[in-house]
Scaffold this motif. Structure first.
Motif, mmCIF file in Angstrom:
data_model
loop_
_atom_site.group_PDB
_atom_site.id
_atom_site.type_symbol
_atom_site.label_atom_id
_atom_site.label_comp_id
_atom_site.label_asym_id
_atom_site.label_seq_id
_atom_site.Cartn_x
_atom_site.Cartn_y
_atom_site.Cartn_z
ATOM 1 N N ILE A 132 0.824 -1.210 0.000
ATOM 2 C CA ILE A 132 0.000 0.000 0.000
ATOM 3 C C ILE A 132 0.858 1.261 0.000
ATOM 4 C CG2 ILE A 132 -1.756 1.310 1.259
ATOM 5 C CD1 ILE A 132 -2.772 -1.353 2.372
ATOM 6 N N ILE A 133 1.905 1.252 0.815
ATOM 7 C CA ILE A 133 2.798 2.406 0.888
ATOM 8 C C ILE A 133 4.238 1.917 0.871
ATOM 9 C CG2 ILE A 133 2.751 2.466 3.426
ATOM 10 C CD1 ILE A 133 2.958 5.551 3.180
ATOM 11 N N SER A 134 5.080 2.593 0.132
ATOM 12 C CA SER A 134 6.476 2.187 0.012
ATOM 13 C C SER A 134 7.331 2.832 1.092
ATOM 14 C CB SER A 134 7.023 2.583 -1.367
ATOM 15 O OG SER A 134 7.115 3.994 -1.480
ATOM 16 N N TYR A 135 8.496 2.266 1.298
ATOM 17 C CA TYR A 135 9.443 2.858 2.237
ATOM 18 C C TYR A 135 9.875 4.243 1.749
ATOM 19 C CZ TYR A 135 13.476 3.290 5.361
ATOM 20 O OH TYR A 135 14.374 3.720 6.304
ATOM 21 N N ALA A 136 9.995 4.407 0.441
ATOM 22 C CA ALA A 136 10.349 5.719 -0.111
ATOM 23 C C ALA A 136 9.310 6.774 0.254
ATOM 24 C CB ALA A 136 10.498 5.630 -1.627
ATOM 25 N N GLU A 137 8.049 6.401 0.230
ATOM 26 C CA GLU A 137 6.996 7.358 0.599
ATOM 27 C C GLU A 137 7.046 7.694 2.082
ATOM 28 O OE1 GLU A 137 3.346 6.608 -2.414
ATOM 29 O OE2 GLU A 137 4.032 4.842 -1.305
ATOM 30 N N LEU A 138 7.410 6.715 2.912
ATOM 31 C CA LEU A 138 7.585 7.004 4.339
ATOM 32 C C LEU A 138 8.770 7.942 4.555
ATOM 33 C CD1 LEU A 138 6.986 3.493 5.955
ATOM 34 C CD2 LEU A 138 5.414 5.449 5.921
ATOM 35 N N LEU A 139 9.838 7.738 3.792
ATOM 36 C CA LEU A 139 10.987 8.636 3.881
ATOM 37 C C LEU A 139 10.595 10.057 3.489
ATOM 38 C CD1 LEU A 139 13.822 6.435 2.364
ATOM 39 C CD2 LEU A 139 13.795 7.377 4.676
ATOM 40 N N LYS A 140 9.790 10.180 2.458
ATOM 41 C CA LYS A 140 9.332 11.499 2.028
ATOM 42 C C LYS A 140 8.559 12.188 3.148
ATOM 43 C CE LYS A 140 6.662 13.826 -1.619
ATOM 44 N NZ LYS A 140 7.736 14.727 -2.087
ATOM 45 N N LEU A 141 7.667 11.455 3.796
ATOM 46 C CA LEU A 141 6.911 12.006 4.915
ATOM 47 C C LEU A 141 7.846 12.396 6.051
ATOM 48 C CD1 LEU A 141 4.237 12.662 6.331
ATOM 49 C CD2 LEU A 141 4.094 10.252 7.006
ATOM 50 N N PHE A 142 8.819 11.558 6.324
ATOM 51 C CA PHE A 142 9.815 11.838 7.361
ATOM 52 C C PHE A 142 10.539 13.151 7.087
ATOM 53 C CE2 PHE A 142 14.450 11.492 8.137
ATOM 54 C CZ PHE A 142 14.465 11.557 9.517
ATOM 55 N N TRP A 143 11.110 13.295 5.897
ATOM 56 C CA TRP A 143 11.886 14.495 5.578
ATOM 57 C C TRP A 143 11.027 15.750 5.631
ATOM 58 C CZ3 TRP A 143 16.671 13.658 6.279
ATOM 59 C CH2 TRP A 143 17.327 12.513 5.797
ATOM 60 N N GLU A 144 9.818 15.661 5.130
ATOM 61 C CA GLU A 144 8.971 16.845 5.011
ATOM 62 C C GLU A 144 8.252 17.224 6.304
ATOM 63 O OE1 GLU A 144 8.078 16.335 0.224
ATOM 64 O OE2 GLU A 144 6.440 16.062 1.659
ATOM 65 N N SER A 145 8.302 16.339 7.309
ATOM 66 C CA SER A 145 7.597 16.595 8.560
ATOM 67 C C SER A 145 8.444 17.317 9.603
ATOM 68 C CB SER A 145 7.093 15.275 9.161
ATOM 69 O OG SER A 145 6.094 14.703 8.352
ATOM 70 N N HIS A 146 9.729 17.542 9.296
ATOM 71 C CA HIS A 146 10.588 18.224 10.269
ATOM 72 C C HIS A 146 11.707 18.945 9.531
ATOM 73 C CE1 HIS A 146 13.223 14.827 9.479
ATOM 74 N NE2 HIS A 146 14.093 15.195 10.402
ATOM 75 N N ASN A 147 12.533 19.657 10.287
ATOM 76 C CA ASN A 147 13.702 20.319 9.717
ATOM 77 C C ASN A 147 14.931 19.502 10.080
ATOM 78 O OD1 ASN A 147 15.907 21.945 9.090
ATOM 79 N ND2 ASN A 147 14.866 23.837 9.650
#
Length: 221
Positions: free
Chosen positions: A108-123
């Motif tokens: 359903i969701i890839s690790y790459a998409e989780l990484l994208k959420l990770f990077w964009e959710s903080h500085n």
């Protein structure tokens, strides 16, 4: 979340608090929102990813609200103290980050998409702080469970650094480390899904507004 050290500095393993052989508290059996078990073993076909991006209350909510995430739990990772408590982690004497374990369905969701959420959710350029939260426990980190995760995390960090630099931001300070070398200790029960239980609670994380060039989601804010 509270600050106890003016000048954050990671303790060496020798300087870190010793901790204890067993945890002093229990963890709820199921996720307050998703209804699935917090602790493994998890159903076949699911995968695990660990991230640290500042205060784990808001970080966890970002992940549990994401389609394809089966369960989340917050805890302490990357330090030396065994079975630490929240107060010990906040002292700066354990070396741990406030981390989120994300159990997800890769169909359903890839690790790459989780990484994208990770990077964009903080500085990820702020070192031992995230916004107004200051301390070694707030540093940015990715704890990888497979070689494929490690390679994807490294590649995404390089790609995101390019666009952050173009946008005028500094160097990414995010650690990328193997989870096998850094035990994950679940946090106290009241921290699990904290913002679901306390809708008006504190959330100190926030992104740079710069979109990460992987996955399909757009940056928030």
């Amino acid at each position: 979340m509270f600050l106890t050290r003016r000048t954050p500095e990671l303790p060496t393993p020798e300087q870190a608090l010793r901790g204890r052989a067993e945890p002093e508290f229990s963890v709820p059996s199921h996720h307050t929102v998703l209804g699935n078990p917090l602790l493994g073993p998890y159903p076949e076909g699911l995968e695990v990813a660990d991230f640290a991006l500042g205060c784990f209350w808001g970080a966890e909510r970002n992940f549990w609200q994401t389609e394809g995430v089966w369960t989340t739990l917050v805890g302490y990772e990357g330090g030396s103290t065994r079975n630490p408590s929240y107060e010990e982690v906040c002292s700066g004497l354990t070396g741990h980050t406030e981390a989120v374990r994300v159990v997800y369905d890769p169909s359903i969701i890839s690790y790459a998409e989780l990484l994208k959420l990770f990077w964009e959710s903080h500085n990820p350029t702020q070192g031992f702080r995230q916004g107004n939260d200051v301390g070694t426990q707030y540093r940015s980190a990715v704890y990888t469970h497979t070689q494929a995760q490690a390679e994807a995390a490294q590649s995404s960090r390089e790609s995101y650094q390019q666009v952050l630099t173009e946008a005028g931001h500094g160097k990414i300070t995010t650690e990328i480390l193997p989870a096998a070398d850094h035990d994950f200790y679940p946090a106290e029960g009241y921290h699990q899904q904290y913002l679901e239980k306390n809708p008006g609670g504190y959330c100190g994380i926030g992104g740079t507004g710069v979109s990460c060039p992987i996955g399909v989601a757009k940056a928030q804010g």
